[in-house]
Design an enzyme around this catalytic site. Structure first.
Site, short mmCIF file in Angstrom:
data_model
loop_
_atom_site.label_atom_id
_atom_site.label_comp_id
_atom_site.label_asym_id
_atom_site.label_seq_id
_atom_site.Cartn_x
_atom_site.Cartn_y
_atom_site.Cartn_z
N SER A 104 -29.82 22.70 18.21
CA SER A 104 -29.87 21.30 17.73
C SER A 104 -28.54 20.97 17.08
O SER A 104 -27.67 20.36 17.69
CB SER A 104 -31.04 21.10 16.77
OG SER A 104 -32.26 21.13 17.48
N GLY A 106 -26.48 23.43 15.75
CA GLY A 106 -25.58 24.56 15.96
C GLY A 106 -25.07 25.22 14.68
O GLY A 106 -24.11 25.98 14.73
N GLY A 173 -28.36 20.08 11.94
CA GLY A 173 -29.37 19.46 12.80
C GLY A 173 -30.77 19.61 12.24
O GLY A 173 -31.10 20.62 11.62
N GLY A 175 -33.48 20.10 13.91
CA GLY A 175 -34.26 21.11 14.64
C GLY A 175 -34.28 22.46 13.96
O GLY A 175 -35.34 23.02 13.68
N TYR A 470 -30.18 31.04 5.82
CA TYR A 470 -28.90 31.73 5.61
C TYR A 470 -28.91 33.01 6.44
O TYR A 470 -28.74 34.11 5.94
CB TYR A 470 -28.67 32.03 4.12
CG TYR A 470 -28.44 30.80 3.27
CD1 TYR A 470 -28.07 29.59 3.84
CD2 TYR A 470 -28.56 30.85 1.88
CE1 TYR A 470 -27.84 28.46 3.05
CE2 TYR A 470 -28.33 29.72 1.09
CZ TYR A 470 -27.98 28.54 1.69
OH TYR A 470 -27.74 27.43 0.91
C1 LIG Z 1 -21.93 24.49 6.42
C2 LIG Z 1 -23.40 24.82 6.31
C3 LIG Z 1 -24.11 24.37 5.21
C4 LIG Z 1 -25.48 24.65 5.09
N1 LIG Z 1 -26.18 24.15 4.01
C5 LIG Z 1 -27.51 24.34 3.94
C6 LIG Z 1 -28.30 23.75 2.90
O1 LIG Z 1 -27.79 23.03 2.04
N2 LIG Z 1 -29.63 24.00 2.88
C7 LIG Z 1 -30.25 24.77 3.83
O2 LIG Z 1 -31.47 24.94 3.78
N3 LIG Z 1 -29.54 25.33 4.83
C8 LIG Z 1 -28.20 25.13 4.91
N4 LIG Z 1 -27.50 25.67 5.96
C9 LIG Z 1 -28.21 26.48 6.95
C10 LIG Z 1 -28.86 25.59 8.01
O3 LIG Z 1 -29.95 24.88 7.46
C11 LIG Z 1 -29.39 26.47 9.14
O4 LIG Z 1 -28.31 27.10 9.77
C12 LIG Z 1 -30.19 25.66 10.16
O5 LIG Z 1 -30.95 26.55 10.95
C13 LIG Z 1 -29.28 24.83 11.02
O6 LIG Z 1 -29.98 24.02 11.89
P1 LIG Z 1 -29.22 23.49 13.20
O7 LIG Z 1 -30.18 22.72 14.02
O8 LIG Z 1 -27.95 22.83 12.77
O9 LIG Z 1 -28.83 24.86 13.84
P2 LIG Z 1 -28.98 25.56 15.29
O10 LIG Z 1 -27.92 26.60 15.31
O11 LIG Z 1 -28.99 24.57 16.38
O12 LIG Z 1 -30.41 26.23 15.18
C14 LIG Z 1 -30.75 27.22 14.23
C15 LIG Z 1 -31.99 27.98 14.68
O13 LIG Z 1 -33.07 27.09 14.94
C16 LIG Z 1 -33.44 27.12 16.32
N5 LIG Z 1 -33.67 25.74 16.78
C17 LIG Z 1 -32.78 24.72 16.72
N6 LIG Z 1 -33.33 23.61 17.20
C18 LIG Z 1 -34.59 23.92 17.59
C19 LIG Z 1 -35.65 23.17 18.19
N7 LIG Z 1 -35.50 21.87 18.47
N8 LIG Z 1 -36.80 23.81 18.46
C20 LIG Z 1 -36.95 25.13 18.18
N9 LIG Z 1 -35.98 25.88 17.62
C21 LIG Z 1 -34.81 25.28 17.32
C22 LIG Z 1 -32.26 27.75 17.02
O14 LIG Z 1 -32.63 28.34 18.27
C23 LIG Z 1 -31.78 28.75 16.00
O15 LIG Z 1 -32.61 29.87 16.00
C24 LIG Z 1 -26.12 25.41 6.08
C25 LIG Z 1 -25.40 25.88 7.18
C26 LIG Z 1 -24.05 25.59 7.31
C27 LIG Z 1 -23.28 26.09 8.50
#
Ligand SMILES: Cc1cc2nc3c(=O)[nH]c(=O)nc-3n(C[C@H](O)[C@H](O)[C@H](O)COP(=O)(O)OP(=O)(O)OC[C@H]3O[C@@H](n4cnc5c(N)ncnc54)[C@H](O)[C@@H]3O)c2cc1C
Ligand SMILES: *[C@@H]1O[C@H](CO)[C@@H](O)[C@H](O)[C@H]1NC(C)=O
Ligand SMILES: *[C@@H]1O[C@H](CO)[C@@H](O)[C@H](O)[C@H]1NC(C)=O
Ligand SMILES: *[C@@H]1O[C@H](CO)[C@@H](O)[C@H](O)[C@H]1NC(C)=O
Ligand SMILES: *[C@@H]1O[C@H](CO)[C@@H](O)[C@H](O)[C@H]1NC(C)=O
Ligand SMILES: *[C@@H]1O[C@H](CO)[C@@H](O)[C@H](O)[C@H]1NC(C)=O
Ligand SMILES: *[C@@H]1O[C@H](CO)[C@@H](O)[C@H](O)[C@H]1NC(C)=O
Length: 527
Positions: A104, A106, A173, A175, A470
């Site tokens: 979602s 990333g 994202g 997701g 994390y």
């Molecule tokens: C700069 C930074 C700041 C952050 N700050 C916070 C914060 O303040 N609070 C907090 O709680 N976390 C924080 N995080 C962590 C973040 O919440 C997680 O990394 C989260 O999983 C990211 O979601 P994404 O959709 O962007 O990631 P993705 O890399 O797209 O997905 C993460 C995981 O979820 C799965 N996934 C994604 N989309 C779906 C879907 N639609 N259906 C089923 N599975 C799915 C993926 O396969 C993967 O296993 C931070 C991360 C970063 C890099």
């Protein structure tokens, strides 16, 4: 005819790009592409011979550690534009034994949404990013590909007194964030994102689209903190919005270790988890240069948010946390939505449209993150040693996020996220660097690992708990070869979910018995 011609072109040229894969996986991916070519998916599929393949792949990579020549690449990327694309991807991947990774935003700290050691395709959700706010109900439906920034922006456009408790980094994202728990600076007042999610839509392993009612309470429980990618593809979430004051107060005060900051940090541990629920104060120490000589020292930021006015905040802080010495001139009052930009480090007055920005490639850095839970105050001497290690390590820093408040009112079994009462705070260790020299990645990651080892006596144990969002690939890695996959899963499972791991395994076994939805740290089926 034309479709067939296109398809054989895809197949022949794809073969060249797959010299590293086994013959079996070449056959599977060809069959997979053949299968999806009979569906509308062919218009949204990128293979390495599409010139924009790398652009699409890199678009949501948020960590340079996973943007190297040796990073494993997917065999194809499907940028779903509607539900039928997702259904066809699941059907064709399943029948051809191809693993999928779902992406979602990333932001996964180990890139588990777009890298793997096995041949795989990426199902990319970024096109599915709508946010629909219902003012009457004070709810919103959010698609998985929407960023938190878009969510915050869209809510505030409708009403500045409504908000949603989720992450500080607004390019994340929906997701991944929500399925991993999701927390931000509204946590002490309203809990996690998952504590405020009231419905969801998911595509299951059979391609069925289910909502809360049709998926049942077990699966709805599991996807709110158990990680979505073990159970299905989450399409969207229904959020119960929360009410905030029209103006909130924020501050970011910096205190030097040379000027007594260690005592303030020590005191923070005792009071931050007990403060008024309206007040959230994060501690963030950084290494800074002092003077011209390049000498390094530690400076601690106390970053705060108060759901109320400066006039109410100041007496509250001077009574419960006088050591901070918070001054009126250090406080800023603004609508909640503006505060989300402040927390991201944007200067006051930045237009709200910045919430819609995607991270820019030149801003991309290498990083490694880990987490710990703290249940008793860390002794002052240990804090002083931490400063010393930070200065030696140069690129290490961390964030301490206070628990208590709403977090301790919610049972550990209410959602898969188990870290509730009894925690003083969550530590996120961050290591961020830009150097590209050979060996830099290994050297920097080693540094993170030794810092984590140093912290062992001061943090939770049996299990040493960790926060799923994390994500840390080290957990459960390097196990002896005679240990089963299930044992490895139990290792990360007990750290991320404690006693909830067993229920997650039960749900997984029921909804996906063949273990189609899997990744490097997914929930296994029962053995
Ligand atoms: C700069 C930074 C700041 C952050 N700050 C916070 C914060 O303040 N609070 C907090 O709680 N976390 C924080 N995080 C962590 C973040 O919440 C997680 O990394 C989260 O999983 C990211 O979601 P994404 O959709 O962007 O990631 P993705 O890399 O797209 O997905 C993460 C995981 O979820 C799965 N996934 C994604 N989309 C779906 C879907 N639609 N259906 C089923 N599975 C799915 C993926 O396969 C993967 O296993 C931070 C991360 C970063 C890099
Ligand atoms: C990728 O290339 C193939 C073959 O040229 C083409 O059919 C397909 O439409 C391209 N994909 C996209 C999303 O443009
Ligand atoms: C905005 O939301 C608040 C909190 O629910 C409510 O009191 C107020 O009436 C709403 N304002 C508008 C214009 O809808
Ligand atoms: C803290 O250190 C910084 C950097 O050396 C310096 O600019 C600042 O004046 C110091 N603040 C105090 C209160 O000593
Ligand atoms: C909040 O954002 C709005 C819209 O960009 C802007 O008009 C206002 O000045 C901002 N307020 C503060 C205090 O930053
Ligand atoms: C990193 O740590 C491993 C294991 O301790 C060690 O073998 C390796 O030499 C270290 N690498 C660097 C660059 O320090
Ligand atoms: C795995 O092997 C080690 C020795 O290499 C042994 O000590 C351990 O008991 C074995 N574990 C299991 C589960 O068989």
């Amino acid at each position: 005819m034309e479709t067939m011609g296109k398809l054989s072109f895809i197949i022949t040229t794809l073969t060249i790009f797959m010299s590293i894969s086994t013959t079996t996986s070449q056959l599977s991916i060809q069959n997979f592409l053949n299968c999806v070519s009979h569906s509308p998916v062919s218009e949204v599929i990128y293979t390495p011979n599409n010139i924009t393949f790398s652009t699409i792949l890199n678009m949501k990579i948020q960590n340079k550690r996973f943007k190297t020549a040796s990073t494993p690449k997917p065999l194809a990327i499907i940028t779903a534009k509607d539900n039928s694309h997702i259904q066809a991807t699941i059907k064709c991947a399943k029948s051809n034994n191809i693993q999928i990774r779902i992406r979602s935003g990333g932001h996964d700290y180990e890139g588990f949404s777009y890298i793997s050691d096995v041949p795989f395709v990426v199902l990319d959700m970024f096109h599915l990013n709508s946010v629909d706010v219902n003012l009457q109900e004070e709810t919103a439906w959010v698609e998985s590909g929407a960023t938190l920034g878009k969510l915050y922006y869209t809510i505030a456009k409708k009403n500045n007194s409504l908000a949603f408790p989720s992450g500080v980094c607004f390019t994340i994202g929906a997701g991944g964030h929500f399925s991993g728990g999701g927390f931000g600076n509204l946590m002490r007042k309203f809990g996690l994102s998952v504590d405020n999610i009231i419905d969801a839509k998911i595509v299951d392993v059979n391609g069925n689209i289910l909502d809360r009612k049709s998926m049942g309470e077990d699966l709805f429980w599991a996807i709110r903190g158990g990680g979505g990618a073990s159970f299905g593809v989450i399409l969207s979430w229904k959020l119960k919005l929360v009410q905030v004051t029209p103006q909130v107060t924020v501050f970011n005060v910096k205190r030097n270790v040379s000027d007594g900051a260690t005592d303030v940090v020590y005191k923070w541990q005792l009071i931050a988890p007990k403060l008024d629920k309206d007040l959230f104060i994060r501690v963030q120490p950084n290494v800074v240069q002092i003077g011209q000589g390049g000498k390094k020292a530690v400076q601690v930021s106390f970053i705060g948010q108060f759901l109320g006015t400066i006039e109410r905040l100041l007496p509250l802080v001077s009574e419960s946390f006088p050591e901070l010495g918070l001054k009126k001139s250090e406080c800023f009052s603004m609508p909640w939505v503006n505060s989300t930009l402040f927390w991201y480090g944007k200067s006051i007055g930045t237009p709200l449209e910045a919430l819609l920005d995607e991270p820019k490639d030149p801003e991309l850095v290498y990083s490694k993150s880990q987490s710990d839970y703290v249940k008793k105050p860390i002794p002052k001497e240990a804090i002083e040693s931490m400063w010393k290690l930070m200065i030696e390590g140069e690129t290490l820093f961390f964030q301490w996020n206070p628990y208590g408040g709403r977090m301790e009112e919610i049972l550990s079994s209410e959602t898969p996220f188990p870290h509730r009462a009894g925690n003083l705070f969550l530590i996120e260790y961050l290591n961020i660097w830009t150097e590209k020299s050979p060996g830099a990645i290994e050297r920097r990651v080693n540094l993170s690992r030794s810092f984590l080892e140093f912290m062992r006596p001061y943090v939770s144990n049996s299990p040493r708990e960790a926060f799923l969002n994390y994500r840390d690939a080290d957990i459960g890695a390097n196990r002896p070869s005679n240990v089963t996959k299930f044992d490895i899963a139990r290792t990360y499972g007990s750290k991320y979910f404690k006693g909830n791991f067993e229920r997650l395994v039960s749900v997984k076994t029921k909804v996906d018995p063949e273990n189609f939805f899997r990744y490097e740290q997914s929930i296994p089926t029962r053995q």
